[in-house]
Write an enzyme that holds these catalytic residues in place. Structure first.
Site, PDB file in Angstrom:
ATOM      1  N   ASP A 123      -1.990   9.031   7.436  1.00  0.00           N
ATOM      2  CA  ASP A 123      -1.221   7.962   6.823  1.00  0.00           C
ATOM      3  C   ASP A 123       0.142   8.432   6.351  1.00  0.00           C
ATOM      4  O   ASP A 123       1.052   7.630   6.177  1.00  0.00           O
ATOM      5  CB  ASP A 123      -1.999   7.358   5.655  1.00  0.00           C
ATOM      6  CG  ASP A 123      -3.166   6.529   6.142  1.00  0.00           C
ATOM      7  OD1 ASP A 123      -3.001   5.298   6.281  1.00  0.00           O
ATOM      8  OD2 ASP A 123      -4.238   7.100   6.413  1.00  0.00           O
ATOM      9  N   GLN A 176     -15.106   2.148   7.140  1.00  0.00           N
ATOM     10  CA  GLN A 176     -14.301   1.917   8.334  1.00  0.00           C
ATOM     11  C   GLN A 176     -14.850   2.652   9.545  1.00  0.00           C
ATOM     12  O   GLN A 176     -14.629   2.245  10.685  1.00  0.00           O
ATOM     13  CB  GLN A 176     -12.847   2.334   8.103  1.00  0.00           C
ATOM     14  CG  GLN A 176     -12.071   1.415   7.179  1.00  0.00           C
ATOM     15  CD  GLN A 176     -12.047   1.915   5.753  1.00  0.00           C
ATOM     16  OE1 GLN A 176     -13.040   2.459   5.261  1.00  0.00           O
ATOM     17  NE2 GLN A 176     -10.933   1.750   5.082  1.00  0.00           N
ATOM     18  N   ARG A 236       0.878  -1.175   0.000  1.00  0.00           N
ATOM     19  CA  ARG A 236       0.000   0.000   0.000  1.00  0.00           C
ATOM     20  C   ARG A 236       0.913   1.221   0.000  1.00  0.00           C
ATOM     21  O   ARG A 236       1.656   1.444   0.959  1.00  0.00           O
ATOM     22  CB  ARG A 236      -0.937   0.010   1.210  1.00  0.00           C
ATOM     23  CG  ARG A 236      -1.927  -1.159   1.212  1.00  0.00           C
ATOM     24  CD  ARG A 236      -3.055  -0.930   2.190  1.00  0.00           C
ATOM     25  NE  ARG A 236      -3.935   0.136   1.751  1.00  0.00           N
ATOM     26  CZ  ARG A 236      -4.823   0.748   2.531  1.00  0.00           C
ATOM     27  NH1 ARG A 236      -4.915   0.421   3.806  1.00  0.00           N
ATOM     28  NH2 ARG A 236      -5.594   1.705   2.063  1.00  0.00           N
TER      29      ARG A 236
END
Length: 328
Positions: free
Chosen positions: A227, A186, A82
């Site tokens: 992130d 999520q 990712r």
């Protein structure tokens, strides 16, 4: 609650986040192939949790008995699984640094990242809780959360949702508005589940309702994780965060980002340099195995967006509020 990511009997053990909230189960991953698959289908997700999983994945590769070249190739495959979340590569690189000392040394370094995680997250979220209290006046607080930045996104405790745990322990949380968070929900699947487990009052809302909630005075502060954080303070986070920050700025609502220092990528000058992962089209064209878009529909499905530093009240790590570095 057990650690989201752990090691047992030669396997990486994860809480299967795809199964929640319907079922709470763990998976034992014994090969790099299995771990890469779990990462890409989001059975394990969240930047800090990915860092830990990546580090343990290098241990899997080291114990598999291949040459150093083979282990490094497997490590690169893990780190690239990712591309947006910098913690994944950070964890892989950290564990790989011990390869010359043998598999046991690699595993020890990987386990050290797990042991550090809860301490770092508690510190970061504790600092952020004080920022929230300084930036707000209403008590108890009505908070808004996007995606999942709780225990499940880390090895333990959580980042942005960790702030809620700190404030809830002090009786300072009235409720949390939980964005459902497209495309894999999520927020409604994971954050709502965590809040329910902790006994924190919450309401799930569609992502598109956040601006309306702010306009009605229902939100005292927005809390999100990250992130990747660029040197200038731009932040990559789950898709929808940028729009949320714009709405918060318009309505004068503080917008606080919480993440460990390992999420800061000093090699990236601004958010414009961050690679944005795009997900498979079926995540938007199907729901529960049922097609919800016409056959042949084109899809734009970015997993993340980038929020400019100018829209962010504070980026908080275990070291406190992080001052952005000027762009050269």
């Amino acid at each position: 609650m057990r650690r989201t990511v752990s090691w047992a009997d030669g396997a990486v053990v994860i809480i299967d986040q795809v199964a929640l909230p319907g079922a709470y189960r763990t998976l034992e991953l014994r090969t790099v192939d299995e771990l890469v698959d779990a990462i890409q289908r989001l059975a394990v997700r969240g930047a800090p949790a990915l860092g830990a999983a990546g580090a343990l994945g290098v241990a899997l590769a080291a114990f598999a008995g291949g040459s150093d070249g083979t282990v490094r190739a497997e490590a690169e495959r893990l780190a690239s699984a990712r591309p947006t979340a910098v913690n994944l590569r950070w964890g892989v690189t950290r564990a790989l640094g011990k390869l010359d000392d043998g598999p046991e040394a690699v595993l020890a370094e990987a386990l050290a990242t797990l042991d550090e995680d809860e301490h770092l997250n508690r510190a970061a979220s504790g600092h952020a809780a004080e920022v929230v209290l300084r930036e707000t006046t209403r008590r108890p607080l009505r908070l808004l959360s996007h995606c999942n930045a709780g225990h499940l996104a880390t090895v333990a405790w959580g980042t942005a949702l960790g702030v809620v745990w700190h404030l809830h322990e002090r009786g300072l949380v009235e409720s949390v508005l939980v964005d459902e968070t497209r495309p894999l929900l999520q927020g409604s699947r994971l954050t709502a589940w965590e809040l329910a487990q902790a006994g924190v009052p919450y309401r799930v809302q569609p992502d598109g309702a956040a601006a309306l909630a702010m306009s009605r005075g229902l939100v005292d502060c927005v809390l999100v994780g990250a992130d990747r954080i660029a040197a200038n303070g731009d932040v990559a986070n789950k898709i929808g965060t940028y729009g949320l920050a714009i709405a918060a700025a318009h309505h004068g609502v503080p917008f606080v980002v919480v993440a460990p220092e390992s999420t800061v990528d000093a090699s990236i000058a601004t958010g414009a340099d961050i690679e944005i992962e795009e997900r498979r089209l079926s995540e938007l064209t199907e729901f529960g195995g049922v097609r919800i878009a016409p056959e042949g529909a084109e899809v734009f499905n970015p997993a993340f967006d980038v929020t400019p530093a100018v829209l962010i009240t504070a980026v908080v790590t275990e070291n406190g509020v992080r001052a952005p570095q000027p762009t050269p």
